[in-house]
Design a protein around this motif. Sequence first.
Motif, PDB file in Angstrom:
ATOM      1  N   THR A  62       0.834  -1.210   0.000  1.00 51.62           N
ATOM      2  CA  THR A  62       0.000   0.000   0.000  1.00 51.62           C
ATOM      3  C   THR A  62       0.860   1.248   0.000  1.00 51.62           C
ATOM      4  OG1 THR A  62      -1.735  -1.188   1.210  1.00 51.62           O
ATOM      5  CG2 THR A  62      -1.849   1.214   1.202  1.00 51.62           C
ATOM      6  N   LEU A  63       1.917   1.235   0.818  1.00 52.71           N
ATOM      7  CA  LEU A  63       2.809   2.391   0.896  1.00 52.71           C
ATOM      8  C   LEU A  63       3.556   2.595  -0.418  1.00 52.71           C
ATOM      9  CD1 LEU A  63       4.182   4.672   2.392  1.00 52.71           C
ATOM     10  CD2 LEU A  63       5.661   2.985   3.530  1.00 52.71           C
ATOM     11  N   LYS A  64       4.041   1.528  -1.019  1.00 44.83           N
ATOM     12  CA  LYS A  64       4.733   1.650  -2.306  1.00 44.83           C
ATOM     13  C   LYS A  64       3.798   2.185  -3.386  1.00 44.83           C
ATOM     14  CE  LYS A  64       8.298  -1.910  -1.749  1.00 44.83           C
ATOM     15  NZ  LYS A  64       8.702  -3.285  -2.147  1.00 44.83           N
ATOM     16  N   SER A  65       2.542   1.760  -3.346  1.00 37.48           N
ATOM     17  CA  SER A  65       1.578   2.240  -4.332  1.00 37.48           C
ATOM     18  C   SER A  65       1.402   3.755  -4.211  1.00 37.48           C
ATOM     19  CB  SER A  65       0.230   1.536  -4.127  1.00 37.48           C
ATOM     20  OG  SER A  65      -0.738   2.035  -5.019  1.00 37.48           O
ATOM     21  N   ARG A  66       1.300   4.259  -2.979  1.00 38.98           N
ATOM     22  CA  ARG A  66       1.146   5.698  -2.784  1.00 38.98           C
ATOM     23  C   ARG A  66       2.410   6.452  -3.208  1.00 38.98           C
ATOM     24  NH1 ARG A  66      -1.160  10.155  -3.568  1.00 38.98           N
ATOM     25  NH2 ARG A  66      -0.988  11.745  -1.934  1.00 38.98           N
ATOM     26  N   LEU A  67       3.569   5.934  -2.834  1.00 42.43           N
ATOM     27  CA  LEU A  67       4.822   6.567  -3.239  1.00 42.43           C
ATOM     28  C   LEU A  67       4.980   6.545  -4.754  1.00 42.43           C
ATOM     29  CD1 LEU A  67       7.203   5.153  -0.488  1.00 42.43           C
ATOM     30  CD2 LEU A  67       6.678   7.571  -0.869  1.00 42.43           C
ATOM     31  N   GLY A  68       4.551   5.447  -5.377  1.00 46.95           N
ATOM     32  CA  GLY A  68       4.620   5.348  -6.824  1.00 46.95           C
ATOM     33  C   GLY A  68       3.794   6.424  -7.502  1.00 46.95           C
ATOM     34  N   GLU A  69       2.617   6.726  -6.936  1.00 51.43           N
ATOM     35  CA  GLU A  69       1.773   7.797  -7.470  1.00 51.43           C
ATOM     36  C   GLU A  69       2.479   9.146  -7.373  1.00 51.43           C
ATOM     37  OE1 GLU A  69      -1.755   7.671  -5.165  1.00 51.43           O
ATOM     38  OE2 GLU A  69      -2.502   5.808  -6.044  1.00 51.43           O
ATOM     39  N   LEU A  70       3.063   9.417  -6.211  1.00 57.79           N
ATOM     40  CA  LEU A  70       3.693  10.719  -5.977  1.00 57.79           C
ATOM     41  C   LEU A  70       4.961  10.908  -6.802  1.00 57.79           C
ATOM     42  CD1 LEU A  70       3.263  10.894  -2.102  1.00 57.79           C
ATOM     43  CD2 LEU A  70       2.113  12.347  -3.776  1.00 57.79           C
ATOM     44  N   LYS A  71       5.685   9.835  -7.028  1.00 58.03           N
ATOM     45  CA  LYS A  71       6.976   9.932  -7.699  1.00 58.03           C
ATOM     46  C   LYS A  71       6.940   9.472  -9.153  1.00 58.03           C
ATOM     47  CE  LYS A  71       9.525   9.426  -3.382  1.00 58.03           C
ATOM     48  NZ  LYS A  71      10.128  10.786  -3.456  1.00 58.03           N
ATOM     49  N   ALA A  72       5.770   9.059  -9.611  1.00 62.24           N
ATOM     50  CA  ALA A  72       5.624   8.569 -10.989  1.00 62.24           C
ATOM     51  C   ALA A  72       6.607   7.438 -11.282  1.00 62.24           C
ATOM     52  CB  ALA A  72       5.793   9.708 -11.994  1.00 62.24           C
ATOM     53  N   VAL A  73       6.697   6.503 -10.339  1.00 59.02           N
ATOM     54  CA  VAL A  73       7.587   5.351 -10.465  1.00 59.02           C
ATOM     55  C   VAL A  73       6.777   4.084 -10.192  1.00 59.02           C
ATOM     56  CG1 VAL A  73       9.595   4.158  -9.488  1.00 59.02           C
ATOM     57  CG2 VAL A  73       9.637   6.648  -9.773  1.00 59.02           C
ATOM     58  N   ASN A  74       6.994   3.057 -10.991  1.00 60.17           N
ATOM     59  CA  ASN A  74       6.334   1.777 -10.784  1.00 60.17           C
ATOM     60  C   ASN A  74       6.780   1.192  -9.436  1.00 60.17           C
ATOM     61  OD1 ASN A  74       5.548  -0.982 -10.853  1.00 60.17           O
ATOM     62  ND2 ASN A  74       5.576  -0.954 -13.083  1.00 60.17           N
ATOM     63  N   PRO A  75       5.842   0.781  -8.564  1.00 57.98           N
ATOM     64  CA  PRO A  75       6.232   0.183  -7.286  1.00 57.98           C
ATOM     65  C   PRO A  75       7.185  -0.994  -7.422  1.00 57.98           C
ATOM     66  CG  PRO A  75       3.894   0.698  -7.278  1.00 57.98           C
ATOM     67  CD  PRO A  75       4.386   0.930  -8.688  1.00 57.98           C
ATOM     68  N   GLU A  76       7.170  -1.668  -8.572  1.00 58.95           N
ATOM     69  CA  GLU A  76       8.087  -2.789  -8.784  1.00 58.95           C
ATOM     70  C   GLU A  76       9.532  -2.320  -8.926  1.00 58.95           C
ATOM     71  OE1 GLU A  76       6.690  -4.998 -12.116  1.00 58.95           O
ATOM     72  OE2 GLU A  76       5.010  -5.890 -11.012  1.00 58.95           O
ATOM     73  N   ASN A  77       9.728  -1.030  -9.129  1.00 58.59           N
ATOM     74  CA  ASN A  77      11.075  -0.451  -9.212  1.00 58.59           C
ATOM     75  C   ASN A  77      11.504   0.160  -7.879  1.00 58.59           C
ATOM     76  OD1 ASN A  77       9.858   0.228 -12.252  1.00 58.59           O
ATOM     77  ND2 ASN A  77      11.947  -0.533 -12.231  1.00 58.59           N
ATOM     78  N   MET A  78      10.896  -0.279  -6.795  1.00 63.81           N
ATOM     79  CA  MET A  78      11.088   0.379  -5.506  1.00 63.81           C
ATOM     80  C   MET A  78      11.353  -0.635  -4.397  1.00 63.81           C
ATOM     81  SD  MET A  78       8.243   2.924  -3.753  1.00 63.81           S
ATOM     82  CE  MET A  78       8.089   3.817  -5.311  1.00 63.81           C
ATOM     83  N   ILE A  79      12.317  -0.294  -3.538  1.00 58.70           N
ATOM     84  CA  ILE A  79      12.522  -1.023  -2.292  1.00 58.70           C
ATOM     85  C   ILE A  79      12.525  -0.006  -1.162  1.00 58.70           C
ATOM     86  CG2 ILE A  79      15.072  -0.970  -2.478  1.00 58.70           C
ATOM     87  CD1 ILE A  79      15.020  -3.734  -1.013  1.00 58.70           C
ATOM     88  N   LEU A  80      11.899  -0.352  -0.050  1.00 58.64           N
ATOM     89  CA  LEU A  80      11.859   0.531   1.108  1.00 58.64           C
ATOM     90  C   LEU A  80      12.733  -0.054   2.210  1.00 58.64           C
ATOM     91  CD1 LEU A  80       8.043   1.420   1.241  1.00 58.64           C
ATOM     92  CD2 LEU A  80       9.884   2.516  -0.052  1.00 58.64           C
TER      93      LEU A  80
END
Length: 355
Positions: A62-80
């Motif tokens: 859920t958090l990655k999805s929100r960050l993805g919206e704000l940063k215009a980045v696919n959540p699959e390209n993200m690690i927290l």
Amino acid sequence: MMGAKIKSSIDLNKLVRENVKRLVPYSSARDEFSGKGSVFLDANENPYENGVNRYPDPMQRTLKSRLGELKAVNPENMILGNGSDEVIDLLFRAFCEPNIDNVIICTPTYGMYEVAAGINAIENREVPLDKDFQPEVNVVLSVADQNSKMLFLCSPNNPTANLLDESKVVELLESFPGLVIVDEAYIDFSPGKSLSDRLESYPNLVILQTLSKAWGMAGIRLGIGLASKEIINVLNRIKPPYNVNCLTQTKALELLETVNLYEEQVKNIITEREGLITFLNGLPFVEKVYPTDANFILIRVNDARGLYDYLLTDEIIIRDRSKIQSLGNCVRISIGTSEENAILKNTLTKFELKS
């Protein structure tokens, strides 16, 4: 840019440590089912609800999805991570073979890169930034060899506060043999933009960001790594299963809804920064105010330790950076609220009169 061509691919097989390739990742209870559950009898938790009795989502979806919206980045390209420091450590453990590989760090810069190298028994090769605190591309490439797995670039740089020349960063992305880590902790305060829109063009690019600075969440320790899906998959294999706790995830989601407040505070910090620069330039004991693209200012004074100690008597704490090579008699001043900055200016005026 030296006539180099954009890389179309990266051979991760040559970069990933052999033991990581062979590793069977730990599979937590929450990794082993998909869909919606209502009765959780899989993770040996205390079943009595108190708000924190359940394990958090190990992938922070859920958090990655929100960050993805704000940063215009696919959540699959993200690690927290538990701060960007955890992501830095994961990169070392995934890609650098202890006592064999090396990393390159352009100094002066954020000290945790060197510490992480030392913890992981990785040779740290330092290349000084030039007189304008920009990377010297030819020197970096001359220092690199087949065991150079990562290059760290901080932009805007800490403690020098300047944004790195994007053309130089791109040149290094096109020529460096390993991963190029660009730390963008202070990018929100900069006129430049994130390199996140270049992730597809440069599969060796890893971007570090944080919610500690512009978003005001230093207390919850949430760091962000952006990279190709292949790199993110490697990092996910070795990260602790529940590395971002539920309190952090919940608070981050709450504060990420306050976009207007975030934008207002960033604007106020930049305004205060410009006012403080003007004030500092008028003080005779200030020898140089360095250009800044961050939420802090680096200045050179005639007596860094004397200034630090004097401010401390008024309970004002700044950072003495004078022991860092090329930063003799330099101090770093974070931008506070207008009230805090007024107190600082008043005390600096008294220090000038005393001098």
